[in-house]
Design an enzyme around this catalytic site. Sequence first.
Site, PDB file in Angstrom:
ATOM      1  N   GLN A  36      95.921 118.147 103.151  1.00 59.86           N
ATOM      2  CA  GLN A  36      95.045 117.937 101.995  1.00 59.86           C
ATOM      3  C   GLN A  36      95.525 116.752 101.146  1.00 59.86           C
ATOM      4  O   GLN A  36      94.706 116.016 100.571  1.00 59.86           O
ATOM      5  CB  GLN A  36      95.009 119.213 101.154  1.00 59.86           C
ATOM      6  CG  GLN A  36      93.769 119.309 100.313  1.00 59.86           C
ATOM      7  CD  GLN A  36      93.684 120.623  99.579  1.00 59.86           C
ATOM      8  OE1 GLN A  36      94.634 121.045  98.915  1.00 59.86           O
ATOM      9  NE2 GLN A  36      92.554 121.286  99.685  1.00 59.86           N
TER      10      GLN A  36
ATOM     11  N   GLY B 251     102.617 105.333 105.660  1.00 58.79           N
ATOM     12  CA  GLY B 251     104.052 105.619 105.602  1.00 58.79           C
ATOM     13  C   GLY B 251     104.852 104.328 105.773  1.00 58.79           C
ATOM     14  O   GLY B 251     104.407 103.249 105.342  1.00 58.79           O
TER      15      GLY B 251
ATOM     16  N   GLU C 184      90.177  83.535  87.413  1.00 56.03           N
ATOM     17  CA  GLU C 184      88.844  83.555  86.768  1.00 56.03           C
ATOM     18  C   GLU C 184      88.826  84.506  85.570  1.00 56.03           C
ATOM     19  O   GLU C 184      87.850  85.226  85.346  1.00 56.03           O
ATOM     20  CB  GLU C 184      87.756  83.874  87.783  1.00 56.03           C
ATOM     21  CG  GLU C 184      87.745  82.832  88.891  1.00 56.03           C
ATOM     22  CD  GLU C 184      86.423  82.665  89.578  1.00 56.03           C
ATOM     23  OE1 GLU C 184      85.398  83.011  88.985  1.00 56.03           O
ATOM     24  OE2 GLU C 184      86.443  82.170  90.712  1.00 56.03           O
ATOM     25  N   GLY C 185      89.923  84.519  84.843  1.00 54.41           N
ATOM     26  CA  GLY C 185      90.064  85.399  83.675  1.00 54.41           C
ATOM     27  C   GLY C 185      90.790  86.658  84.081  1.00 54.41           C
ATOM     28  O   GLY C 185      90.329  87.407  84.955  1.00 54.41           O
TER      29      GLY C 185
HETATM   30  C1  LIG Z   1      96.398  81.741  93.171  1.00 53.81           C
HETATM   31  C2  LIG Z   1      95.766  81.241  91.919  1.00 53.81           C
HETATM   32  C3  LIG Z   1      94.614  80.474  91.996  1.00 53.81           C
HETATM   33  C4  LIG Z   1      94.042  79.967  90.830  1.00 53.81           C
HETATM   34  N1  LIG Z   1      92.954  79.139  90.921  1.00 53.81           N
HETATM   35  C5  LIG Z   1      92.523  78.475  89.805  1.00 53.81           C
HETATM   36  C6  LIG Z   1      91.512  77.458  89.894  1.00 53.81           C
HETATM   37  O1  LIG Z   1      90.974  77.189  90.971  1.00 53.81           O
HETATM   38  N2  LIG Z   1      91.178  76.797  88.771  1.00 53.81           N
HETATM   39  C7  LIG Z   1      91.735  77.064  87.564  1.00 53.81           C
HETATM   40  O2  LIG Z   1      91.405  76.396  86.591  1.00 53.81           O
HETATM   41  N3  LIG Z   1      92.681  78.047  87.442  1.00 53.81           N
HETATM   42  C8  LIG Z   1      93.084  78.749  88.532  1.00 53.81           C
HETATM   43  N4  LIG Z   1      94.060  79.711  88.426  1.00 53.81           N
HETATM   44  C9  LIG Z   1      94.654  79.987  87.128  1.00 53.81           C
HETATM   45  C10 LIG Z   1      94.260  81.339  86.541  1.00 53.81           C
HETATM   46  O3  LIG Z   1      92.917  81.337  86.169  1.00 53.81           O
HETATM   47  C11 LIG Z   1      95.217  81.610  85.381  1.00 53.81           C
HETATM   48  O4  LIG Z   1      96.501  81.892  85.958  1.00 53.81           O
HETATM   49  C12 LIG Z   1      94.763  82.738  84.500  1.00 53.81           C
HETATM   50  O5  LIG Z   1      93.607  82.357  83.798  1.00 53.81           O
HETATM   51  C13 LIG Z   1      95.835  83.188  83.493  1.00 53.81           C
HETATM   52  O6  LIG Z   1      96.423  82.101  82.837  1.00 53.81           O
HETATM   53  P1  LIG Z   1      98.030  82.003  82.778  1.00 53.81           P
HETATM   54  O7  LIG Z   1      98.520  82.165  84.159  1.00 53.81           O
HETATM   55  O8  LIG Z   1      98.388  80.767  82.048  1.00 53.81           O
HETATM   56  O9  LIG Z   1      98.476  83.265  81.959  1.00 53.81           O
HETATM   57  P2  LIG Z   1      98.502  83.431  80.364  1.00 53.81           P
HETATM   58  O10 LIG Z   1      97.226  82.980  79.780  1.00 53.81           O
HETATM   59  O11 LIG Z   1      99.755  82.814  79.855  1.00 53.81           O
HETATM   60  O12 LIG Z   1      98.598  85.010  80.221  1.00 53.81           O
HETATM   61  C14 LIG Z   1      99.796  85.747  80.390  1.00 53.81           C
HETATM   62  C15 LIG Z   1      99.469  87.216  80.106  1.00 53.81           C
HETATM   63  O13 LIG Z   1      99.014  87.363  78.751  1.00 53.81           O
HETATM   64  C16 LIG Z   1      97.746  87.989  78.746  1.00 53.81           C
HETATM   65  N5  LIG Z   1      96.921  87.479  77.631  1.00 53.81           N
HETATM   66  C17 LIG Z   1      96.647  86.196  77.328  1.00 53.81           C
HETATM   67  N6  LIG Z   1      95.847  86.143  76.247  1.00 53.81           N
HETATM   68  C18 LIG Z   1      95.610  87.416  75.876  1.00 53.81           C
HETATM   69  C19 LIG Z   1      94.858  88.037  74.825  1.00 53.81           C
HETATM   70  N7  LIG Z   1      94.158  87.318  73.956  1.00 53.81           N
HETATM   71  N8  LIG Z   1      94.855  89.390  74.734  1.00 53.81           N
HETATM   72  C20 LIG Z   1      95.558  90.140  75.641  1.00 53.81           C
HETATM   73  N9  LIG Z   1      96.287  89.623  76.631  1.00 53.81           N
HETATM   74  C21 LIG Z   1      96.294  88.275  76.752  1.00 53.81           C
HETATM   75  C22 LIG Z   1      97.120  87.659  80.089  1.00 53.81           C
HETATM   76  O14 LIG Z   1      96.096  88.571  80.427  1.00 53.81           O
HETATM   77  C23 LIG Z   1      98.339  87.755  80.985  1.00 53.81           C
HETATM   78  O15 LIG Z   1      98.583  89.102  81.290  1.00 53.81           O
HETATM   79  C24 LIG Z   1      94.605  80.276  89.573  1.00 53.81           C
HETATM   80  C25 LIG Z   1      95.752  81.107  89.504  1.00 53.81           C
HETATM   81  C26 LIG Z   1      96.332  81.561  90.651  1.00 53.81           C
HETATM   82  C27 LIG Z   1      97.561  82.415  90.540  1.00 53.81           C
END
Ligand SMILES: Cc1cc2nc3c(=O)[nH]c(=O)nc-3n(C[C@H](O)[C@H](O)[C@H](O)COP(=O)(O)OP(=O)(O)OC[C@H]3O[C@@H](n4cnc5c(N)ncnc54)[C@H](O)[C@@H]3O)c2cc1C
Length: 384
Positions: A282, A342, A366-367
């Site tokens: 289960q 496992g 993408e956010g």
């Molecule tokens: C494999 C990969 C591919 C990517 N491809 C692209 C791409 O093609 N083009 C592009 O432009 N970017 C790209 N990115 C970037 C990606 O969109 C960012 O990494 C992402 O938006 C987060 O930004 P950061 O890494 O600077 O983190 P930060 O913004 O520094 O965030 C760090 C932490 O703080 C949190 N945080 C930040 N602000 C707040 C808030 N106001 N309230 C609560 N929590 C918050 C975040 O959620 C996160 O947990 C890519 C990233 C990766 C890893």
Amino acid sequence: MDFKLNDEQKEVLKAVKEFTAKEFTPECALEFDQKEEFPSAIYKKAAQLGFTSMRIPQEYDGQGYGIFEDCLVVEELCRADPGLGVAISLGNLMIPDVLLKHGSEEQKKKYIPPLARGEKLAAAAFTEPEHGSDITRMDTTAVKAGNEWVINGAKEFITNAPTAEIFILLTQSDPKVQPPHKGQSLFVAEKGMPGLEATKLHGKMGIRPCTTGSVAMCDLKVPEANVIGEHGKGFYYTLELFDGTRITVAAQAVGIAQGAFERALAYAKTRKQFGQTIINFQGIGFKLAEMAWKVESARLMMYKAAWYYDNEKPNPTATSMAKAYASRIAMEVTDDAIQVFGGYGYLADYHVERYHRCAKITELYEGTSEIQKMTIANYLMKQQ
Ligand SMILES: Cc1cc2nc3c(=O)[nH]c(=O)nc-3n(C[C@H](O)[C@H](O)[C@H](O)COP(=O)(O)OP(=O)(O)OC[C@H]3O[C@@H](n4cnc5c(N)ncnc54)[C@H](O)[C@@H]3O)c2cc1C
């Protein structure tokens, strides 16, 4: 469980399933994961079959479907393999979307058809070393000089940067305007333009066949004709883009979860312990039941967001809910899949660990999920 698809959608799904069955072999999936290399030959085949241009209109050599049909394809690609699936689903990242909405006819004719045909790859560069979640101000500047714009700055984590030939760049084109996001503009740039350099990042946790890089712009000169839409609207165009593309990230997450679930289910039906198949316990059966309903509910949220996008207008709350929820369940379901396997689940040859490594990105790009929650909370605050 089957969802009511029309005959054309069923045909699309059948075709993409045939494609993944032939092209995404287990050996190939492991090889590209290890090599961290973009699967160019497979991408070209996918493009020839139309899977990379689902929502590009036929007049620009695309398939002319909606985002719903695109999500069907993306889900199946990622179900079959999360690394190859994400790499192929992101080859045309965002450039056709933004040009179709805001580009000049000249830009559309020049840039979209080669992307639709899979001859070129796209990169969309918003993130900077100091500006990730917060893109309300950019350190990358664009300064007008005669009929040209001179761009300087750096972008980080850019999907396809090492292989792309067409880039869109979010810049601060007016540093004085307040708030700063009203002074941002989007530009198209092309590989080979002096001053545009991309370098590959190595050692990603997952989606390794989908290459990522840094982009440096050093006195990069682009003509006025390469401005997308109106000056000062770059930030708004970017948020508008995400309302659509985040639905396809939800589709990636649903596909990754579905793929891991199917592998776990099949394993649970054959693996024997204590004289019986483990699905009879289960603890395992209930885990699989929960995995099944999580995938199903995430898929329905993704379909709902896609429906709004195609039939009414983009619904940012529905999109953010679908992305945040689907990416969370992708993490949970892929983790559970490893547990069902496992110790074998911890080994690359059994594949589910790759699904788990790849799932994480859907909570980040993408956010992040926190940014999706901000969109949802803003909506809730405004409700009576
Ligand atoms: C494999 C990969 C591919 C990517 N491809 C692209 C791409 O093609 N083009 C592009 O432009 N970017 C790209 N990115 C970037 C990606 O969109 C960012 O990494 C992402 O938006 C987060 O930004 P950061 O890494 O600077 O983190 P930060 O913004 O520094 O965030 C760090 C932490 O703080 C949190 N945080 C930040 N602000 C707040 C808030 N106001 N309230 C609560 N929590 C918050 C975040 O959620 C996160 O947990 C890519 C990233 C990766 C890893």
